[in-house]
Design a protein around this motif. Sequence first.
Motif: not given
Length: 76
Positions: A16-19, A23-30, A34-35, A41-46
Amino acid sequence: KNEETLEFNMKEDELLFLGAELFGYHKFSAISTLLGQKSRVQVKNRLQKYSRHFDNEEKSSVTNSDSKDTFAGNRK
């Protein structure tokens, strides 16, 4: 959904942190690509959860250090 896909394990947090760095902290889909099993949405929330946690820690440490400096200055 399966509970296993809702929880993040340590390896997924690392990805998550590597991505976020790649990609940037607001590129949740990208980042979610990786996951594998995690949705956008799960990435955004985390990431938002961690962001709030770190923001609170920073504010707390600044407030505490300011208080200590002020207190130390008052004692002199």
